[in-house]
Design an enzyme around this catalytic site. Structure first.
Site, PDB file in Angstrom:
ATOM      1  N   VAL A   1       0.845  -1.189   0.000  1.00  5.42           N
ATOM      2  CA  VAL A   1       0.000   0.000   0.000  1.00  5.42           C
ATOM      3  C   VAL A   1       0.880   1.238   0.000  1.00  5.42           C
ATOM      4  O   VAL A   1       1.810   1.348   0.794  1.00  5.42           O
ATOM      5  CB  VAL A   1      -0.893   0.016   1.256  1.00  5.42           C
ATOM      6  CG1 VAL A   1      -1.818   1.219   1.225  1.00  5.42           C
ATOM      7  CG2 VAL A   1      -1.706  -1.265   1.335  1.00  5.42           C
ATOM      8  N   CYS A   2       0.604   2.168  -0.900  1.00  6.43           N
ATOM      9  CA  CYS A   2       1.383   3.404  -0.983  1.00  6.43           C
ATOM     10  C   CYS A   2       0.488   4.553  -0.538  1.00  6.43           C
ATOM     11  O   CYS A   2      -0.324   5.062  -1.296  1.00  6.43           O
ATOM     12  CB  CYS A   2       1.859   3.624  -2.414  1.00  6.43           C
ATOM     13  SG  CYS A   2       2.932   5.049  -2.576  1.00  6.43           S
ATOM     14  N   ILE A   3       0.620   4.928   0.720  1.00  9.29           N
ATOM     15  CA  ILE A   3      -0.224   5.999   1.258  1.00  9.29           C
ATOM     16  C   ILE A   3       0.642   6.851   2.172  1.00  9.29           C
ATOM     17  O   ILE A   3       1.522   6.329   2.876  1.00  9.29           O
ATOM     18  CB  ILE A   3      -1.453   5.393   1.986  1.00  9.29           C
ATOM     19  CG1 ILE A   3      -2.396   6.474   2.503  1.00  9.29           C
ATOM     20  CG2 ILE A   3      -1.046   4.475   3.115  1.00  9.29           C
ATOM     21  CD1 ILE A   3      -3.691   5.902   3.076  1.00  9.29           C
TER      22      ILE A   3
END
Lengths: 168, 282
Positions: free
Chosen positions: A88-90
């Site tokens: 996840v890229c957050i």
């Protein structure tokens, strides 16, 4: 400071068990190892992910909460902010200096007063509203922007898959 | 950094497009690989700083001989160093990692706490009152209590005994130990800004709300402190902070100093500010 990390993770687990936020379940995979968690995230209502239950793994560093955990979906995912391998890229999972896509200077960063609950709630918002300025999955970002009906069809297929249902 | 060496493309060399930069090779990477490379490079830079500079220098260094060699070809800065040397004699340098302001304040607080029982007692009383400050600011207990407790335990070890406590090796060598204490000062600063946001919000320039400001600029590690954070921390600590400014402004014979809070009080913490960095001076 692994002792401090463990204390904090136990406190967070207790908190999540006593007051679970809607649509989120999370806890250690094995009570012998608090540094690896599994989470189940329900797709947000009235979005194309509605009804899905998405499993993910969280891995915590020994200096948690000084450093953020890493999060990876363990099911197939097709979303602008999820790398094809599930990571996840957050922004909330990134320390301030750490901005791989270069678009996060004005977004919420990791800090030691964040928590597993806040991360998971941010991921739920991200499912509802992808951020296509900093795509981790270019194909998904492109489809989200240019062909939303097709993106939604893919999402519905994913939802049914996570529930063990055949494709529509 | 040198560009990666690559095998030239099989096509014969042409002069049609001399502007194609060699960095174009990166376009063959997937976004995920590019992001990984960015993260790796950032980590390498951080590692270099970490291995070459201590969190804080173990002993105060003579001010002039430490700073002058950095500015041999710079008459403005050289003259400013001479001006500062008329009032101050020593410097304790801090690692330039974005936490330098908080770490310098932390060190000096502990140092003064070891110099006199009265100040130590005052800090311990203040610490007790900070629990209420954190609650008032609305922090979830489990996210802050470890930092609060750890700070209190460390405070209770301060002593005026001889030989003096070796603060640098006790609390300022292991990043985990030091960062735990630094985080607490960040949380305390954010809490003060939040509970008095009706006042501090008047000075916001970079974020629309105080909530956003504290989340973006105060709570995360590595975010430098500016006027607003300094005012808030000095206020909640109840300890005066004096900042001596050294920048490329007018060549001046006079010290440029800012006082937090403004007034005639005492300023046990004195920091030297050079653009982007704070060190302790004495």
């Amino acid at each position: 400071m692994a002792g401090a990390a463990l204390r904090r993770l136990m406190a967070e687990y207790k908190q999540l068990t006593l007051n679970p936020p809607e649509g989120i379940l999370a806890g250690p995979v094995d009570e012998e190892n608090f540094f690896e968690w599994e989470a189940l995230i329900s797709g947000p209502e009235s979005t194309c992910f509605d009804g899905g239950v998405f499993p993910a793994k969280l891995v915590f560093p020994p200096d948690y909460p000084l450093s953020p955990p890493k999060m990876k979906f363990s099911c197939d995912m097709f979303h602008p902010n999820v790398y094809p391998d599930g990571r996840v890229c957050i922004s909330i999972l990134h320390a301030p200096g750490d901005d791989p896509t270069g678009y996060e200077s004005r977004s919420e960063r990791w800090s030691p007063v964040q928590s597993v609950e806040k991360i998971l709630l941010s991921v739920v918002s991200l499912l509802a509203e992808p951020n296509d300025e900093s795509p981790a999955c270019v194909d998904a970002a492109k489809m989200w922007r240019e062909n939303k009906p097709e993106f939604e069809r893919r999402a519905v297929r994913l939802v049914r898959y996570t529930l063990g249902l055949p494709p529509p | 950094m040198d560009p990666p060496t690559t095998t030239p493309p099989p096509s014969p060399p042409t002069h049609d497009d001399p502007t194609t930069p060699s960095s174009m090779v990166t376009t063959s990477l997937t976004p995920s690989e590019q992001d990984d490379l960015t993260i790796k490079q950032t980590q390498e830079i951080e590692l270099e700083i970490t291995t070459t500079t201590p969190l804080i220098t173990p002993h105060p260094l003579p001010l002039g001989p430490t700073l002058l060699p950095l500015y041999t070809s710079d008459p403005i800065y050289t003259s400013k160093v001479h001006t500062i040397c008329k009032t101050f004699t020593k410097i304790r340098r801090t690692r330039p990692d974005g936490n330098c302001f908080y770490r310098a304040v932390l060190f000096r607080l502990f140092e003064v706490g070891c110099e006199g029982e009265e100040f130590h007692k005052k800090l311990e009383d203040k610490w007790k009152s900070w629990k209420g400050v954190l609650v008032e600011a609305g922090y979830t207990q489990f996210t802050v209590e470890d930092f609060y407790d750890h700070f209190g335990e460390s405070l209770s070890t301060l002593t005026t005994s001889t030989p003096p406590l070796d603060l640098p090796s006790l609390y300022f060598t292991s990043p985990a130990t030091c960062d735990y204490l630094t985080v607490f000062l960040r949380i305390l600063t954010a809490a003060e800004l939040t509970r008095n946001s009706s006042f501090y919000s008047n000075f916001l320039t970079t974020a629309p709300t105080m909530e956003e400001f504290t989340k973006l600029e105060v709570e995360p590690m590595g975010k430098e402190a500016d006027h607003l954070q300094i005012s808030a921390l000095a206020a909640v600590l109840g300890v005066g902070i004096k900042i001596i400014y050294m920048d490329r402004g007018e060549d001046s014979e006079e010290l440029v100093e800012h006082l937090f809070p403004e007034g005639e009080g005492e300023y046990p913490i004195v920091l030297l500010y050079r653009p982007g960095h704070y060190d302790l001076i004495y």
